[in-house]
Enzyme design. Structure first.
Site, mmCIF file in Angstrom:
data_model
loop_
_atom_site.group_PDB
_atom_site.id
_atom_site.type_symbol
_atom_site.label_atom_id
_atom_site.label_comp_id
_atom_site.label_asym_id
_atom_site.label_seq_id
_atom_site.Cartn_x
_atom_site.Cartn_y
_atom_site.Cartn_z
ATOM 1 N N CYS A 244 14.904 4.973 14.400
ATOM 2 C CA CYS A 244 15.244 4.361 15.695
ATOM 3 C C CYS A 244 16.056 5.302 16.563
ATOM 4 O O CYS A 244 15.946 5.275 17.775
ATOM 5 C CB CYS A 244 15.989 3.064 15.468
ATOM 6 S SG CYS A 244 17.380 3.277 14.360
ATOM 7 N N TRP B 203 10.667 -1.448 8.386
ATOM 8 C CA TRP B 203 10.122 -0.725 7.225
ATOM 9 C C TRP B 203 10.552 0.719 7.122
ATOM 10 O O TRP B 203 10.147 1.423 6.209
ATOM 11 C CB TRP B 203 8.590 -0.785 7.257
ATOM 12 C CG TRP B 203 7.986 -0.532 8.605
ATOM 13 C CD1 TRP B 203 7.432 -1.478 9.435
ATOM 14 C CD2 TRP B 203 7.883 0.709 9.320
ATOM 15 N NE1 TRP B 203 6.999 -0.903 10.611
ATOM 16 C CE2 TRP B 203 7.264 0.444 10.569
ATOM 17 C CE3 TRP B 203 8.249 2.027 9.041
ATOM 18 C CZ2 TRP B 203 7.004 1.428 11.528
ATOM 19 C CZ3 TRP B 203 8.013 3.015 9.995
ATOM 20 C CH2 TRP B 203 7.393 2.713 11.210
ATOM 21 N N GLU C 58 8.807 4.577 23.098
ATOM 22 C CA GLU C 58 9.144 4.965 21.731
ATOM 23 C C GLU C 58 7.848 5.191 20.947
ATOM 24 O O GLU C 58 7.026 4.296 20.828
ATOM 25 C CB GLU C 58 9.958 3.834 21.069
ATOM 26 C CG GLU C 58 10.422 4.202 19.686
ATOM 27 C CD GLU C 58 11.251 3.102 19.037
ATOM 28 O OE1 GLU C 58 10.819 1.930 19.059
ATOM 29 O OE2 GLU C 58 12.328 3.418 18.508
ATOM 30 N N SER D 129 11.600 -3.902 16.611
ATOM 31 C CA SER D 129 11.173 -3.464 17.940
ATOM 32 C C SER D 129 11.778 -4.324 19.045
ATOM 33 O O SER D 129 12.209 -5.461 18.807
ATOM 34 C CB SER D 129 9.649 -3.546 18.016
ATOM 35 O OG SER D 129 9.255 -4.889 17.837
ATOM 36 N N LYS E 196 14.469 -11.379 5.079
ATOM 37 C CA LYS E 196 13.023 -11.144 5.152
ATOM 38 C C LYS E 196 12.754 -9.661 5.422
ATOM 39 O O LYS E 196 12.958 -9.164 6.519
ATOM 40 C CB LYS E 196 12.364 -11.969 6.258
ATOM 41 C CG LYS E 196 10.839 -11.947 6.076
ATOM 42 C CD LYS E 196 10.032 -12.057 7.339
ATOM 43 C CE LYS E 196 9.713 -10.796 8.042
ATOM 44 N NZ LYS E 196 8.731 -9.884 7.406
ATOM 45 N N ASP F 134 6.330 3.065 -1.332
ATOM 46 C CA ASP F 134 6.149 1.987 -0.367
ATOM 47 C C ASP F 134 6.124 2.509 1.067
ATOM 48 O O ASP F 134 5.309 2.084 1.893
ATOM 49 C CB ASP F 134 7.320 1.009 -0.542
ATOM 50 C CG ASP F 134 6.928 -0.401 -0.206
ATOM 51 O OD1 ASP F 134 5.798 -0.606 0.260
ATOM 52 O OD2 ASP F 134 7.758 -1.298 -0.400
ATOM 53 N N GLU G 62 19.362 -4.827 16.622
ATOM 54 C CA GLU G 62 19.298 -3.361 16.587
ATOM 55 C C GLU G 62 17.859 -3.002 16.891
ATOM 56 O O GLU G 62 16.983 -3.215 16.049
ATOM 57 C CB GLU G 62 19.661 -2.840 15.186
ATOM 58 C CG GLU G 62 21.037 -3.229 14.702
ATOM 59 C CD GLU G 62 22.142 -2.444 15.374
ATOM 60 O OE1 GLU G 62 21.841 -1.447 16.060
ATOM 61 O OE2 GLU G 62 23.303 -2.853 15.226
ATOM 62 N N ILE H 118 0.830 -1.213 0.000
ATOM 63 C CA ILE H 118 0.000 0.000 0.000
ATOM 64 C C ILE H 118 0.862 1.260 0.000
ATOM 65 O O ILE H 118 1.871 1.331 0.702
ATOM 66 C CB ILE H 118 -0.943 -0.033 1.230
ATOM 67 C CG1 ILE H 118 -1.970 -1.143 0.992
ATOM 68 C CG2 ILE H 118 -1.638 1.310 1.461
ATOM 69 C CD1 ILE H 118 -2.706 -1.586 2.209
HETATM 70 P P1 NAP Z 1 8.948 -5.072 14.235
HETATM 71 O O1 NAP Z 1 7.491 -5.124 14.287
HETATM 72 O O2 NAP Z 1 9.731 -5.615 15.352
HETATM 73 O O3 NAP Z 1 9.347 -5.772 12.873
HETATM 74 C C1 NAP Z 1 10.668 -5.905 12.436
HETATM 75 C C2 NAP Z 1 10.780 -7.100 11.528
HETATM 76 O O4 NAP Z 1 10.521 -8.289 12.278
HETATM 77 C C3 NAP Z 1 9.773 -7.096 10.387
HETATM 78 O O5 NAP Z 1 10.364 -7.675 9.241
HETATM 79 C C4 NAP Z 1 8.676 -7.977 10.954
HETATM 80 O O6 NAP Z 1 7.870 -8.520 9.952
HETATM 81 C C5 NAP Z 1 9.492 -9.038 11.647
HETATM 82 N N1 NAP Z 1 8.758 -9.812 12.646
HETATM 83 C C6 NAP Z 1 7.615 -9.492 13.294
HETATM 84 N N2 NAP Z 1 7.265 -10.478 14.151
HETATM 85 C C7 NAP Z 1 8.220 -11.432 14.052
HETATM 86 C C8 NAP Z 1 8.428 -12.699 14.694
HETATM 87 N N3 NAP Z 1 7.597 -13.172 15.608
HETATM 88 N N4 NAP Z 1 9.525 -13.400 14.357
HETATM 89 C C9 NAP Z 1 10.389 -12.927 13.444
HETATM 90 N N5 NAP Z 1 10.235 -11.763 12.793
HETATM 91 C C10 NAP Z 1 9.168 -11.013 13.104
HETATM 92 O O7 NAP Z 1 9.452 -3.579 14.048
HETATM 93 P P2 NAP Z 1 8.923 -2.513 13.007
HETATM 94 O O8 NAP Z 1 7.673 -1.950 13.552
HETATM 95 O O9 NAP Z 1 8.959 -3.052 11.640
HETATM 96 O O10 NAP Z 1 10.098 -1.427 13.089
HETATM 97 C C11 NAP Z 1 10.120 -0.436 14.028
HETATM 98 C C12 NAP Z 1 11.114 -0.754 15.138
HETATM 99 O O11 NAP Z 1 12.408 -0.983 14.601
HETATM 100 C C13 NAP Z 1 11.269 0.402 16.072
HETATM 101 O O12 NAP Z 1 11.241 -0.055 17.404
HETATM 102 C C14 NAP Z 1 12.638 0.947 15.745
HETATM 103 O O13 NAP Z 1 13.255 1.641 16.786
HETATM 104 C C15 NAP Z 1 13.373 -0.251 15.333
HETATM 105 N N6 NAP Z 1 14.509 0.105 14.468
HETATM 106 C C16 NAP Z 1 15.768 0.026 14.996
HETATM 107 C C17 NAP Z 1 16.873 0.368 14.230
HETATM 108 C C18 NAP Z 1 18.266 0.289 14.806
HETATM 109 O O14 NAP Z 1 19.222 0.369 14.060
HETATM 110 N N7 NAP Z 1 18.423 0.134 16.099
HETATM 111 C C19 NAP Z 1 16.687 0.755 12.910
HETATM 112 C C20 NAP Z 1 15.404 0.825 12.393
HETATM 113 C C21 NAP Z 1 14.320 0.481 13.201
HETATM 114 P P3 NAP Z 1 6.513 -7.761 9.570
HETATM 115 O O15 NAP Z 1 6.859 -6.348 9.236
HETATM 116 O O16 NAP Z 1 6.068 -8.509 8.390
HETATM 117 O O17 NAP Z 1 5.620 -7.859 10.754
HETATM 118 MG MG MG Z 2 3.761 0.283 2.080
#
Ligand code: NAP
Ligand code: MG
Length: 491
Positions: A286, A153, A385, A231, A177, A91, A252, A23
């Site tokens: 992040c 994302w 956060e 997260s 992934k 995206d 991370e 989307i």
């Molecule tokens: P997320 O929900 O934790 O998702 C991250 C990745 O994990 C996605 O590819 C997600 O897939 C996948 N995932 C979800 N559930 C999973 C499971 N049970 N087992 C394995 N993989 C699973 O985080 P987000 O909302 O995409 O990203 C935001 C977070 O990332 C924030 O907390 C941010 O601070 C953190 N971040 C940190 C950094 C750093 O360098 N420290 C950089 C960027 C972002 P789906 O998307 O398909 O659910």
């Molecule tokens: Mg999108």
């Protein structure tokens, strides 16, 4: 058109035949569909990576040979900069110029790790002096094996590059992934790798849901290392899953990074970096400096100027000219951030500006840049956060108080400090418990330096040589050089 999974050099549908809608968050339109992988697809992808790693040729090539392919990947990406940046905007929603930065940084990342692969090739094995003259040891460094890379994302292609480039440079095979929310450019990376001549099976790309594709990848016994960005909640789950097989992991995770601004700062500079620290990439960063501490003497003047400048921020579709704030990435992130804003209003904090959906935009997940002042230390907006364009501000009166407030967080990813007094900046920088500290700025990130967090912000470091070492194992090879018998059992 439906994009397929890249497994063992072939583009294939998910075994289940299921797909996911992609989307555009600026229009809410479905712009594409991708395959939705499940456990069976993960099994095939991990087997492809395992076979590629175990039988070569990638893992057996030397660093200089690998560098040639990594540089070709960098070039393939570079020539497509505008196209890839456009896909990232569709995206993720970010403004086009910011997406162009992402692609440029991705190119730099592949070139940097190509250079490290070259350097690695030319570095002799380390010899270690031992306390017993009869032995000598050399230390060789080998690729860790099959890597499962799971990314978020907010910087879709760049987050892929931070893992894929060093892993490939080290000689690993990868199953990547991407987030279900932004899968498109990761698939383009697969195409780039093929065109650059990366052998089949070395980079496999599986789009799918976290629970259906990410979870089985993190649990697969043939995955040697998991590299995760996302997260804290998912990171913790992945760590628990990885514990079963004692997998090598790097995490991370999130942040709630403080920015300490002393009263001797130039107000214009302070306002610029505070705004940049929270509003670039819609605050979906992040390391966003989302908690700002301002010394009493300039507290109100800085807030006044922040309000004035924040109200000038142009909000709209990231593809349009002169946009500084795009939509949030999807409905659920939009709702989550709005929920925090409502909690902020109820907490008694002073709403300086923003505080709701952007006006005049009836489609898309647009929010106003939002500033809260006089924020309570124990409120959710100060502690959790938000991952959106919302900044929380609080005053302080002494350096000691500022450091205490800054460090009072479960996170420790980044921090920033601003003052004209260099000694004070250095003192505060060393007192801050965070993996990245910016002085007189916030956010600039360079591929050469280490990136990662203290406390709940993660384990390990990406980027720089640290990011490369993430994908290497050390092996000591110890030789007995003496003619003298050891003489313990056999006299
Ligand atoms: P997320 O929900 O934790 O998702 C991250 C990745 O994990 C996605 O590819 C997600 O897939 C996948 N995932 C979800 N559930 C999973 C499971 N049970 N087992 C394995 N993989 C699973 O985080 P987000 O909302 O995409 O990203 C935001 C977070 O990332 C924030 O907390 C941010 O601070 C953190 N971040 C940190 C950094 C750093 O360098 N420290 C950089 C960027 C972002 P789906 O998307 O398909 O659910
Ligand atoms: Mg999108």
């Amino acid at each position: 058109m439906i994009s397929k999974l890249l497994i063992n050099g072939s583009w294939v549908n998910a075994c289940s035949g299921e797909t996911l809608d992609v989307i555009d968050p600026a229009t809410e339109d479905v712009i594409h569909q991708v395959a939705s992988a499940g456990k069976e697809d993960i099994n095939v992808a991990v087997k492809a990576a395992r076979d590629a790693f175990d039988s070569g040729p990638w893992s057996e090539m030397n660093g200089a040979e690998r560098a040639v392919i990594l540089r070709k990947m960098a070039t393939e990406i570079e020539v497509r900069t505008n196209e890839l940046a456009g896909l990232e905007v569709l995206d993720n929603g970010k403004p086009l110029p910011e997406a162009v930065w992402d692609i440029e940084d991705t190119v730099a990342c592949f070139n940097f790790y190509a250079d490290l692969a070259d350097e690695f090739h030319n570095t002799p094995d380390e010899k270690i002096a031992l306390s017993d003259y009869r032995f000598t040891t050399r230390v060789v460094r080998e690729p860790v094996g099959v890597v499962g890379a799971i990314i978020p994302w907010n910087f879709p292609l760049l987050m892929a590059a931070w893992k894929v480039a060093p892993a490939l440079a080290a000689g690993c095979a990868v199953v990547l992934k991407p987030s279900e929310v932004t899968p498109i450019t990761a698939l383009e990376l697969g195409e780039v790798a093929q065109r650059a001549g990366l052998p089949d099976g070395v980079l496999n790309i599986v789009t799918g849901l976290g629970a259906n594709a990410g979870q089985p990848l993190s649990a697969h016994p043939d995955v040697d290392k998991l590299a995760f960005t996302g997260s804290v909640q998912t990171g913790s789950r992945i760590m628990q899953t990885a514990a079963r097989d004692i997998k090598n992991i790097s995490l991370e995770l999130g942040g709630k990074s403080p920015f300490v601004v002393f009263a001797d700062s130039d107000i214009k500079q302070a306002v610029e970096w505070i705004l940049f620290g929270i509003f670039w990439n819609q605050g979906e960063v992040c390391s966003a400096t989302s908690r700002v501490l301002i010394e009493d003497g300039i507290y109100e003047p800085v807030i006044e100027r922040l309000k004035e400048e924040a109200q000038k921020i142009t909000i709209g579709n990231g593809m349009h000219d002169d946009i500084l704030l795009g939509p949030l990435v999807n409905k659920s992130q939009y709702d989550k951030v709005l929920g925090f804003i409502e909690q902020g209003k109820r907490s008694g904090a002073r709403l300086v500006t923003g505080g709701g959906p952007a006006k005049g935009l009836d489609k898309g997940y647009f929010l106003e840049p939002t500033i809260f002042a006089d924020v309570e230390e124990n409120s959710s907006i100060w502690r959790e956060e938000i991952f959106g364009p919302v900044v929380c501000i609080k005053s302080f009166s002494t350096e000691e108080e500022a450091v205490k407030l800054a460090n009072d967080s479960e996170f420790g990813l980044a921090a920033a400090v601003m003052s004209k007094d260099d000694d004070r900046c250095d003192r505060v920088a060393s007192a801050l418990r965070a993996g990245i500290v910016w002085i007189n700025c916030s956010q600039p990130t360079f591929v050469e330096g280490p990136w990662g967090g203290y406390k709940k912000s993660g384990i390990g470091r990406e980027l720089g040589r640290w990011g490369f070492e993430n994908y290497l194992e050390e092996k000591q090879i110890t030789r007995y050089n003496s003619e003298e018998p050891w003489g313990w059992y056999v006299k």
